[in-house]
Design a protein around this motif. Structure first.
Motif, PDB file in Angstrom:
ATOM      1  N   ILE A 140       0.834  -1.200   0.000  1.00  0.00           N
ATOM      2  CA  ILE A 140       0.000   0.000   0.000  1.00  0.00           C
ATOM      3  C   ILE A 140       0.874   1.256   0.000  1.00  0.00           C
ATOM      4  CG2 ILE A 140      -1.606   1.348   1.418  1.00  0.00           C
ATOM      5  CD1 ILE A 140      -2.887  -1.347   2.192  1.00  0.00           C
ATOM      6  N   LEU A 143       2.091   1.704  -3.449  1.00  0.00           N
ATOM      7  CA  LEU A 143       1.016   2.154  -4.326  1.00  0.00           C
ATOM      8  C   LEU A 143       0.845   3.662  -4.190  1.00  0.00           C
ATOM      9  CD1 LEU A 143      -1.009   1.089  -6.320  1.00  0.00           C
ATOM     10  CD2 LEU A 143      -2.413   0.300  -4.410  1.00  0.00           C
ATOM     11  N   ALA A 146       3.617   5.233  -6.015  1.00  0.00           N
ATOM     12  CA  ALA A 146       3.405   5.102  -7.458  1.00  0.00           C
ATOM     13  C   ALA A 146       2.436   6.177  -7.947  1.00  0.00           C
ATOM     14  CB  ALA A 146       2.869   3.715  -7.796  1.00  0.00           C
ATOM     15  N   MET A 150       2.970   9.201 -10.632  1.00  0.00           N
ATOM     16  CA  MET A 150       2.152   9.447 -11.828  1.00  0.00           C
ATOM     17  C   MET A 150       1.862  10.936 -11.976  1.00  0.00           C
ATOM     18  SD  MET A 150      -0.811   6.604 -11.932  1.00  0.00           S
ATOM     19  CE  MET A 150      -0.560   5.064 -11.104  1.00  0.00           C
ATOM     20  N   VAL A 151       1.588  11.594 -10.858  1.00  0.00           N
ATOM     21  CA  VAL A 151       1.324  13.031 -10.904  1.00  0.00           C
ATOM     22  C   VAL A 151       2.551  13.753 -11.441  1.00  0.00           C
ATOM     23  CG1 VAL A 151       0.706  15.088  -9.601  1.00  0.00           C
ATOM     24  CG2 VAL A 151      -0.256  12.870  -8.951  1.00  0.00           C
ATOM     25  N   ARG A 155       2.046  15.559 -14.982  1.00  0.00           N
ATOM     26  CA  ARG A 155       1.596  16.940 -14.829  1.00  0.00           C
ATOM     27  C   ARG A 155       2.639  17.943 -14.398  1.00  0.00           C
ATOM     28  NH1 ARG A 155      -1.500  17.061 -18.285  1.00  0.00           N
ATOM     29  NH2 ARG A 155      -3.723  16.551 -18.190  1.00  0.00           N
ATOM     30  N   ALA A 237       4.621  22.052  -4.551  1.00  0.00           N
ATOM     31  CA  ALA A 237       3.903  21.104  -3.681  1.00  0.00           C
ATOM     32  C   ALA A 237       4.712  19.856  -3.486  1.00  0.00           C
ATOM     33  CB  ALA A 237       2.530  20.766  -4.197  1.00  0.00           C
TER      34      ALA A 237
ATOM     35  N   LYS B  74      -5.579  13.024  -8.286  1.00  0.00           N
ATOM     36  CA  LYS B  74      -4.859  13.886  -7.353  1.00  0.00           C
ATOM     37  C   LYS B  74      -4.738  15.265  -7.985  1.00  0.00           C
ATOM     38  CE  LYS B  74      -1.300  12.107  -5.168  1.00  0.00           C
ATOM     39  NZ  LYS B  74      -1.410  11.638  -3.779  1.00  0.00           N
ATOM     40  N   LEU B  76      -2.729  19.076  -7.966  1.00  0.00           N
ATOM     41  CA  LEU B  76      -1.635  19.907  -7.486  1.00  0.00           C
ATOM     42  C   LEU B  76      -2.244  21.203  -6.950  1.00  0.00           C
ATOM     43  CD1 LEU B  76       1.031  19.351 -10.298  1.00  0.00           C
ATOM     44  CD2 LEU B  76       1.069  18.506  -7.945  1.00  0.00           C
ATOM     45  N   PRO B  77      -1.497  21.930  -6.103  1.00  0.00           N
ATOM     46  CA  PRO B  77      -2.048  23.141  -5.483  1.00  0.00           C
ATOM     47  C   PRO B  77      -2.578  24.142  -6.513  1.00  0.00           C
ATOM     48  CG  PRO B  77       0.078  22.606  -4.524  1.00  0.00           C
ATOM     49  CD  PRO B  77      -0.130  21.654  -5.663  1.00  0.00           C
ATOM     50  N   ARG B  81      -4.493  18.540 -12.612  1.00  0.00           N
ATOM     51  CA  ARG B  81      -5.065  17.284 -12.131  1.00  0.00           C
ATOM     52  C   ARG B  81      -4.424  16.095 -12.830  1.00  0.00           C
ATOM     53  NH1 ARG B  81     -11.355  15.482 -13.148  1.00  0.00           N
ATOM     54  NH2 ARG B  81     -10.575  15.556 -15.291  1.00  0.00           N
ATOM     55  N   GLN B  82      -4.128  15.064 -12.076  1.00  0.00           N
ATOM     56  CA  GLN B  82      -3.711  13.805 -12.691  1.00  0.00           C
ATOM     57  C   GLN B  82      -4.694  12.735 -12.252  1.00  0.00           C
ATOM     58  OE1 GLN B  82      -1.130  12.969 -14.907  1.00  0.00           O
ATOM     59  NE2 GLN B  82      -2.162  10.988 -14.933  1.00  0.00           N
ATOM     60  N   VAL B  84      -5.308   9.126 -11.606  1.00  0.00           N
ATOM     61  CA  VAL B  84      -4.405   8.001 -11.356  1.00  0.00           C
ATOM     62  C   VAL B  84      -5.056   6.668 -11.708  1.00  0.00           C
ATOM     63  CG1 VAL B  84      -3.059   9.214  -9.598  1.00  0.00           C
ATOM     64  CG2 VAL B  84      -5.044   7.863  -8.904  1.00  0.00           C
ATOM     65  N   MET B  95      -7.954   1.838   0.932  1.00  0.00           N
ATOM     66  CA  MET B  95      -6.827   1.377   1.735  1.00  0.00           C
ATOM     67  C   MET B  95      -5.740   2.442   1.773  1.00  0.00           C
ATOM     68  SD  MET B  95      -7.690  -1.630   2.715  1.00  0.00           S
ATOM     69  CE  MET B  95      -6.118  -2.143   3.418  1.00  0.00           C
ATOM     70  N   ASN B  96      -5.213   2.683   2.933  1.00  0.00           N
ATOM     71  CA  ASN B  96      -4.079   3.602   3.054  1.00  0.00           C
ATOM     72  C   ASN B  96      -3.441   3.387   4.410  1.00  0.00           C
ATOM     73  OD1 ASN B  96      -5.202   5.567   5.109  1.00  0.00           O
ATOM     74  ND2 ASN B  96      -6.804   5.544   3.560  1.00  0.00           N
ATOM     75  N   LEU B  97      -2.268   3.967   4.586  1.00  0.00           N
ATOM     76  CA  LEU B  97      -1.555   3.772   5.842  1.00  0.00           C
ATOM     77  C   LEU B  97      -1.717   4.963   6.775  1.00  0.00           C
ATOM     78  CD1 LEU B  97       1.829   2.275   4.593  1.00  0.00           C
ATOM     79  CD2 LEU B  97      -0.230   1.070   5.359  1.00  0.00           C
ATOM     80  N   ASN B 102      -5.523   9.010  -0.074  1.00  0.00           N
ATOM     81  CA  ASN B 102      -4.441   9.691  -0.792  1.00  0.00           C
ATOM     82  C   ASN B 102      -4.791  10.036  -2.233  1.00  0.00           C
ATOM     83  OD1 ASN B 102      -4.074   7.039  -1.630  1.00  0.00           O
ATOM     84  ND2 ASN B 102      -2.471   6.712  -0.094  1.00  0.00           N
ATOM     85  N   PHE B 103      -6.073   9.975  -2.527  1.00  0.00           N
ATOM     86  CA  PHE B 103      -6.574  10.543  -3.786  1.00  0.00           C
ATOM     87  C   PHE B 103      -8.065  10.806  -3.619  1.00  0.00           C
ATOM     88  CE2 PHE B 103      -6.441   5.899  -4.160  1.00  0.00           C
ATOM     89  CZ  PHE B 103      -7.762   5.597  -4.438  1.00  0.00           C
ATOM     90  N   ALA B 139      -4.255  -5.171  -4.211  1.00  0.00           N
ATOM     91  CA  ALA B 139      -3.248  -4.107  -4.111  1.00  0.00           C
ATOM     92  C   ALA B 139      -2.088  -4.365  -5.064  1.00  0.00           C
ATOM     93  CB  ALA B 139      -2.738  -3.988  -2.678  1.00  0.00           C
ATOM     94  N   GLU B 142      -3.118  -3.648  -8.591  1.00  0.00           N
ATOM     95  CA  GLU B 142      -3.132  -2.205  -8.842  1.00  0.00           C
ATOM     96  C   GLU B 142      -1.736  -1.639  -8.987  1.00  0.00           C
ATOM     97  OE1 GLU B 142      -5.543   0.682  -7.494  1.00  0.00           O
ATOM     98  OE2 GLU B 142      -6.957  -0.605  -6.417  1.00  0.00           O
ATOM     99  N   LEU B 143      -0.825  -2.181  -8.183  1.00  0.00           N
ATOM    100  CA  LEU B 143       0.555  -1.722  -8.256  1.00  0.00           C
ATOM    101  C   LEU B 143       1.124  -2.010  -9.641  1.00  0.00           C
ATOM    102  CD1 LEU B 143       2.650  -0.365  -6.523  1.00  0.00           C
ATOM    103  CD2 LEU B 143       3.093  -2.556  -5.416  1.00  0.00           C
ATOM    104  N   ALA B 146      -0.320   0.462 -11.947  1.00  0.00           N
ATOM    105  CA  ALA B 146       0.291   1.776 -11.718  1.00  0.00           C
ATOM    106  C   ALA B 146       1.643   1.864 -12.416  1.00  0.00           C
ATOM    107  CB  ALA B 146       0.440   2.032 -10.223  1.00  0.00           C
TER     108      ALA B 146
END
Lengths: 237, 237
Positions: A140, A143, A146, A150-151, A155, A237, B74, B76-77, B81-82, B84, B95-97, B102-103, B139, B142-143, B146
DNA sequence: CGTAAAATTGATATTTCTCAATGAGAGTGG
DNA sequence: CCACTCTCATTGAGAAATATCAATTTTACG
């Protein structure tokens, strides 16, 4: 890229005093499990430029990076290369669903890994859900990295890419070494270019530009971050 | 982007006849477990353009996509936009830590998700390693996606990007619907641009170019693949 | 229908790439 | 120890791809 001349350390290595004990997959194991786990892994050394495994190779082992830096990359049929990440001590490599590696991995400088044969490692995980959980955490985390990348690739401008790379790389090293404004860059300019989706010339020019603006100083084997705030601003950023 | 008007279905839904039963996280559960699991999830509908969750929001739920398409992105400020990824039925999100997403995730057209509160879901996983294993599989899958996407973003031309996107999207739909040379594209040109790291104008011109070359036909809400072989050649691997 | 949003097309600008030359550092053998 | 060579990095000039700005055209929607 040369055929890998592998040195297998006979014995004398213990997980309990392994450098990555606290951060790697094995951080999820208790001392008793660790002693059992010890028999599964072998320390293997690779010298600079050697390939640890290649994309499309059948996966026979998993790897825990102990020392050094590796480049992880994919190639297009015409030879274009995209580096999908750099592996550092504590990183766990080789997980996949297809039974084949989905990227290649080379040593950048001398590398030591802890190599696990796939089958026994799989059996060991079987009844240790906390190890599986740890592996899942690492997946995770990767991921997330990753997606951030991508961003960057999709971008960001060349200046932003390089600035973000320098800061991100410094950040990763911070977890391993003492914080410092001197950032070692063991990888080549070509590696950086292939990581950032640029050409080597653009990377080189961008380094020079950052240096002319007083944001960094290019030193042997790395850079010195003269003006971190400025580089952060450039990274946007 | 509008505040989400959520409709919670009262009852009357059973995991056992869920459309994604065989492919989603829940494919790892046996019938008995499934009945227990059933109480954890709620079907929630989102209409076109609604945001399901935003980057940096504290994660309170996980989501299993049941119907429809979502864009995951995601920002950027400065607003760049990207995208993902696009999520389809069977995909598992959240899922995240860090405890924060995170998106961000928006519905493209009407979407139905199966929403799980984080804490009870976490507890349910606790003693079901096969569910954890399934989540880990997703996961890792997806990795892999990605990393493929990084290659596209960093090393492919606009033509290759669009061709690879069309083929990849068709491939993903193939797992859900009957194979067809008509490829529905529910997302906007801007979404495609933000996914491929291009501008909307370049995407539009590239569609037109592919059409002029007889490789595709632009139809309402999608394209028709007139010459799949040619598009594959353009995608360059 | 009429208006707004999305998509297309054109003209021009900018960034990054490509090709080519030069420079610097590391290792080798005389 | 020094020339030699090789690789890697830097720099410059020009080309190409893609972005930007602007104007239509098409489609969606109230």
């Amino acid at each position: 890229m040369k055929p890998s001349v592998i040195t297998i350390e006979p014995n004398g290595h213990f997980c309990s005093d392994c450098a990555v004990r606290a951060s790697a997959v094995c951080s999820s194991l208790d001392p008793a499990e660790l002693r059992e786990f010890e028999h599964l892994g072998r320390r293997v050394h690779f010298s600079s430029g050697e390939t640890v495994f290649s994309e499309e190779d059948i996966t026979t082992s998993f790897y825990n990076v102990l020392e050094g830096v590796m480049r992880l990359y994919k190639l297009l049929p015409d030879g274009r290369r995209q580096i999908v990440g750099f592996a550092l001590p504590g990183d766990f490599l080789g997980m996949n669903l297809s039974g084949r590696h989905n990227f290649s991995a080379d040593a950048i400088g001398a590398v030591t890994v802890c190599q696990f044969a796939k089958a026994p490692f799989g059996r060991f995980i079987e009844d240790r859900p906390q190890l599986l959980r740890r592996i899942n955490e690492l997946a995770i985390r990767e991921l997330g990295q990753a997606r951030d990348h991508m961003v960057l690739l999709g971008r960001r401008s060349a200046d932003e890419k390089l600035a973000a790379f320098l800061l991100g790389w410094r950040e990763r090293l911070l977890a391993l070494k003492a914080p410092s404004d001197t950032v070692p860059l063991p990888m080549s300019r070509q590696d950086i270019a292939d990581y950032l989706g640029l050409t080597i010339e653009t990377v080189s020019r961008t380094f020079t530009k950052l240096e002319r603006h007083g944001a960094i100083e290019i030193i042997h084997g790395g850079i010195s971050l003269l003006d971190p705030a400025r580089v952060e601003a450039l990274a946007a950023a």
